[in-house]
Write a protein that holds these residues in place. Structure first.
Motif, PDB file in Angstrom:
ATOM      1  N   SER A  10       1.034  -1.279   0.078  1.00 41.71           N
ATOM      2  CA  SER A  10       0.331   0.370  -0.388  1.00 41.71           C
ATOM      3  C   SER A  10       0.456   1.437  -0.198  1.00 41.71           C
ATOM      4  CB  SER A  10      -1.272   0.035   1.386  1.00 41.71           C
ATOM      5  OG  SER A  10      -0.314  -0.375   2.290  1.00 41.71           O
ATOM      6  N   GLY A  11       2.636   0.625  -0.632  1.00 43.03           N
ATOM      7  CA  GLY A  11       3.329   2.535  -0.553  1.00 43.03           C
ATOM      8  C   GLY A  11       2.142   3.322  -1.559  1.00 43.03           C
ATOM      9  N   ASP A  12       2.909   4.429  -1.274  1.00 39.55           N
ATOM     10  CA  ASP A  12       2.586   5.281  -2.278  1.00 39.55           C
ATOM     11  C   ASP A  12       3.861   5.495  -3.181  1.00 39.55           C
ATOM     12  OD1 ASP A  12      -0.344   6.415  -2.196  1.00 39.55           O
ATOM     13  OD2 ASP A  12      -0.215   7.095   0.004  1.00 39.55           O
ATOM     14  N   PRO A  13       3.718   6.099  -4.842  1.00 35.76           N
ATOM     15  CA  PRO A  13       5.037   6.945  -5.333  1.00 35.76           C
ATOM     16  C   PRO A  13       5.610   8.099  -4.508  1.00 35.76           C
ATOM     17  CG  PRO A  13       2.884   6.832  -6.787  1.00 35.76           C
ATOM     18  CD  PRO A  13       2.621   6.636  -5.331  1.00 35.76           C
ATOM     19  N   SER A  14       6.686   8.591  -5.532  1.00 35.63           N
ATOM     20  CA  SER A  14       6.994   9.554  -4.605  1.00 35.63           C
ATOM     21  C   SER A  14       7.534  10.734  -6.220  1.00 35.63           C
ATOM     22  CB  SER A  14       8.549   9.384  -3.540  1.00 35.63           C
ATOM     23  OG  SER A  14       9.329   9.150  -4.330  1.00 35.63           O
ATOM     24  N   GLY A  15       6.963   9.965  -7.338  1.00 36.19           N
ATOM     25  CA  GLY A  15       7.640  11.439  -7.948  1.00 36.19           C
ATOM     26  C   GLY A  15       6.514  12.095  -8.322  1.00 36.19           C
ATOM     27  N   PRO A  16       7.289  12.625  -8.845  1.00 39.33           N
ATOM     28  CA  PRO A  16       6.170  14.280  -9.088  1.00 39.33           C
ATOM     29  C   PRO A  16       5.024  13.934 -10.083  1.00 39.33           C
ATOM     30  CG  PRO A  16       7.775  14.432 -10.697  1.00 39.33           C
ATOM     31  CD  PRO A  16       8.250  12.958  -9.561  1.00 39.33           C
ATOM     32  N   VAL A  17       3.601  14.714  -9.362  1.00 37.35           N
ATOM     33  CA  VAL A  17       2.485  14.248 -10.323  1.00 37.35           C
ATOM     34  C   VAL A  17       2.249  14.811 -11.676  1.00 37.35           C
ATOM     35  CG1 VAL A  17      -0.369  14.884 -10.231  1.00 37.35           C
ATOM     36  CG2 VAL A  17       1.822  14.736  -8.008  1.00 37.35           C
ATOM     37  N   ILE A  18       1.684  13.624 -12.400  1.00 31.27           N
ATOM     38  CA  ILE A  18       1.303  14.131 -13.805  1.00 31.27           C
ATOM     39  C   ILE A  18       0.074  14.586 -14.508  1.00 31.27           C
ATOM     40  CG2 ILE A  18       1.378  12.690 -16.212  1.00 31.27           C
ATOM     41  CD1 ILE A  18       3.780  11.537 -15.022  1.00 31.27           C
ATOM     42  N   ALA A  19      -0.781  13.792 -13.208  1.00 27.68           N
ATOM     43  CA  ALA A  19      -2.120  14.060 -13.658  1.00 27.68           C
ATOM     44  C   ALA A  19      -2.940  13.361 -12.642  1.00 27.68           C
ATOM     45  CB  ALA A  19      -3.194  13.063 -15.068  1.00 27.68           C
ATOM     46  N   GLU A  20      -4.223  13.882 -12.347  1.00 28.85           N
ATOM     47  CA  GLU A  20      -4.986  13.756 -11.518  1.00 28.85           C
ATOM     48  C   GLU A  20      -6.383  13.132 -12.419  1.00 28.85           C
ATOM     49  OE1 GLU A  20      -3.838  15.519  -7.121  1.00 28.85           O
ATOM     50  OE2 GLU A  20      -5.237  16.490  -8.375  1.00 28.85           O
ATOM     51  N   PHE A  21      -7.380  12.522 -11.901  1.00 29.51           N
ATOM     52  CA  PHE A  21      -8.719  12.291 -12.677  1.00 29.51           C
ATOM     53  C   PHE A  21      -9.287  10.934 -11.177  1.00 29.51           C
ATOM     54  CE2 PHE A  21      -5.307   9.470 -14.474  1.00 29.51           C
ATOM     55  CZ  PHE A  21      -5.828   7.858 -14.544  1.00 29.51           C
ATOM     56  N   ARG A  22     -10.299  10.865 -12.211  1.00 31.55           N
ATOM     57  CA  ARG A  22     -11.465  10.063 -11.146  1.00 31.55           C
ATOM     58  C   ARG A  22     -12.119   8.944 -12.554  1.00 31.55           C
ATOM     59  NH1 ARG A  22     -16.230  13.099  -8.496  1.00 31.55           N
ATOM     60  NH2 ARG A  22     -14.461  13.485  -6.445  1.00 31.55           N
ATOM     61  N   VAL A  23     -11.758   7.491 -11.691  1.00 32.45           N
ATOM     62  CA  VAL A  23     -12.425   5.984 -12.527  1.00 32.45           C
ATOM     63  C   VAL A  23     -13.602   5.775 -11.435  1.00 32.45           C
ATOM     64  CG1 VAL A  23     -11.518   4.141 -12.823  1.00 32.45           C
ATOM     65  CG2 VAL A  23      -9.728   5.859 -12.685  1.00 32.45           C
ATOM     66  N   LEU A  24     -14.378   4.976 -12.236  1.00 30.75           N
ATOM     67  CA  LEU A  24     -15.678   4.389 -12.050  1.00 30.75           C
ATOM     68  C   LEU A  24     -15.934   2.902 -12.637  1.00 30.75           C
ATOM     69  CD1 LEU A  24     -18.497   4.434 -10.510  1.00 30.75           C
ATOM     70  CD2 LEU A  24     -19.308   5.321 -12.072  1.00 30.75           C
ATOM     71  N   THR A  25     -16.171   1.555 -11.623  1.00 29.84           N
ATOM     72  CA  THR A  25     -16.270   0.697 -11.692  1.00 29.84           C
ATOM     73  C   THR A  25     -17.876   0.435 -11.079  1.00 29.84           C
ATOM     74  OG1 THR A  25     -15.753  -1.513 -12.899  1.00 29.84           O
ATOM     75  CG2 THR A  25     -15.235  -0.157 -10.165  1.00 29.84           C
ATOM     76  N   SER A  26     -18.703  -0.395 -12.232  1.00 28.34           N
ATOM     77  CA  SER A  26     -20.263  -0.716 -11.628  1.00 28.34           C
ATOM     78  C   SER A  26     -20.480  -1.901 -12.962  1.00 28.34           C
ATOM     79  CB  SER A  26     -21.104   0.829 -11.927  1.00 28.34           C
ATOM     80  OG  SER A  26     -22.022   0.651 -11.886  1.00 28.34           O
ATOM     81  N   ASN A  27     -20.832  -2.802 -12.521  1.00 31.11           N
ATOM     82  CA  ASN A  27     -21.747  -4.073 -12.687  1.00 31.11           C
ATOM     83  C   ASN A  27     -23.214  -3.890 -13.018  1.00 31.11           C
ATOM     84  OD1 ASN A  27     -23.415  -6.586 -13.348  1.00 31.11           O
ATOM     85  ND2 ASN A  27     -21.058  -7.888 -12.714  1.00 31.11           N
ATOM     86  N   VAL A  28     -23.607  -3.472 -14.100  1.00 28.97           N
ATOM     87  CA  VAL A  28     -25.938  -2.920 -13.811  1.00 28.97           C
ATOM     88  C   VAL A  28     -26.044  -4.286 -14.052  1.00 28.97           C
ATOM     89  CG1 VAL A  28     -24.829  -0.824 -14.821  1.00 28.97           C
ATOM     90  CG2 VAL A  28     -25.202  -2.722 -16.687  1.00 28.97           C
TER      91      VAL A  28
END
Length: 332
Positions: free
Chosen positions: A102-120
């Motif tokens: 569960s560790g986080d990367p330390s490199g510079p930020v490239i982009a931020e966005f939102r992901v959605l998954t759904s079984n309908v």
């Protein structure tokens, strides 16, 4: 004539008490045996055969029969049962802890966005998904069991907002689609009984692999097929360690299944776990969040952090949707 009377003494009730005690100890032993089989398979890192894979999905709930067995052992003064039950509780507590890195990367930020998954669920939940997409404004959407009508609805309502898509057009549970605000280049995806399309997204000039996951569920007569299709998803996750990757969908498996843990062992990380929700149930929706299991996941390569994760209730489907805010970092 004289009337005969019968006098009962405490000794007359001893055999009856012994029979009752043996019965309740037998019940406790039966509960402990069933739990021990499942815990043993978890310890051995195997999903074994039916009914073990089905029970593993609800692994934390094995605390209930174990607790009942302990109470029966205590009430009947069964020392072996007490030791057995305490040992099982310890193993259950150990394995209930979140699995994977569960560790986080330390490199510079490239982009931020939102992901959605759904079984309908055979497309029936599409009408509930549409307002969620409008309200939450995700950038990438993975939709499982999105059959012809579902895909037509999403195209009609979001054709402009999500100009890029990669789909498997099919009826019932076999259809699926990836919607994206980012340009997509289609890939062959992962082979499965149900559609699992794949694509490479151009996120601010950086390639990101996208793969929808929807292996067959571990029904009693198809555990082998379920295991093979999860194995193919593992092969996909392990195939490229340098390109940022998002593997999302209905995995029909939880962290208590060895086949799912083998995917995590490739280095991808569960976004819900990273955001503090490692055990939030996503299925079956009608009993969540009180009861259920987490089989819907967004898995991220180490290039990502998960800033937040929310499970959303939808009508007319047996799955909760999962919404994750992610940050892509420069690979170091």
């Amino acid at each position: 004539m004289g009337t005969a009377t019968t006098e009962w003494t405490a000794a007359d009730f001893v055999p009856e008490r012994h029979r009752a005690r043996r019965f309740w100890r037998w019940c406790a032993g039966l509960l402990f045996t069933a739990v021990s089989v499942v815990v043993g398979c978890r310890t051995a890192d195997t999903d074994a055969i039916t009914p073990v894979p089905q029970l593993l999905a609800f692994f934390p709930w094995l605390l209930a029969p174990t607790g009942i067995g302990l109470l029966l052992s205590l009430a009947t003064r069964w020392r072996l049962g007490l030791v057995w039950g305490v040992a099982l509780l310890g193993l259950l507590a150990w394995f209930i802890e979140p699995y994977g890195k569960s560790g986080d990367p330390s490199g510079p930020v490239i982009a931020e966005f939102r992901v959605l998954t759904s079984n309908v669920e055979f497309g029936r939940g599409t009408g509930s998904l549409v307002p969620v997409i409008r309200r939450e404004r995700p950038d990438v959407v993975f939709v499982e069991e999105c059959e012809y009508t579902c895909q037509a609805t999403l195209r009609r309502d979001f054709g402009t907002e999500f100009p890029y898509r990669q789909a498997v057009a099919a009826a019932g549970s076999h259809g699926s689609v990836i919607l994206s605000r980012f340009p997509l280049k289609g890939t062959k995806g992962v082979t499965g009984t149900m559609g699992m399309p794949g694509a490479v997204a151009d996120v601010d000039g950086h390639a990101v692999r996208l793969q929808l996951a929807h292996p067959m569920p571990p029904l009693p007569n198809q555990v082998g097929l379920w295991r093979r299709e999860l194995g193919r998803l593992r092969t996909f996750a392990a195939a490229d360690s340098t390109t940022p990757t998002i593997l999302a969908g209905d995995f029909n498996s939880s962290q208590d299944h060895a086949a799912f843990r083998h995917i995590l062992d490739t280095g991808v990380r569960d976004a819900a776990r990273m955001a503090g929700h490692p055990r939030t149930p996503s299925w079956p929706e009608r009993f969540a969040p009180t009861f259920g299991t987490q089989i819907d996941h967004v898995l991220l390569s180490p290039d990502f952090t998960a800033n937040s994760a929310r499970f959303l209730d939808l009508a007319d489907t047996d799955h909760r949707a999962l919404l994750v805010d992610v940050t892509l970092h420069q690979h170091e």
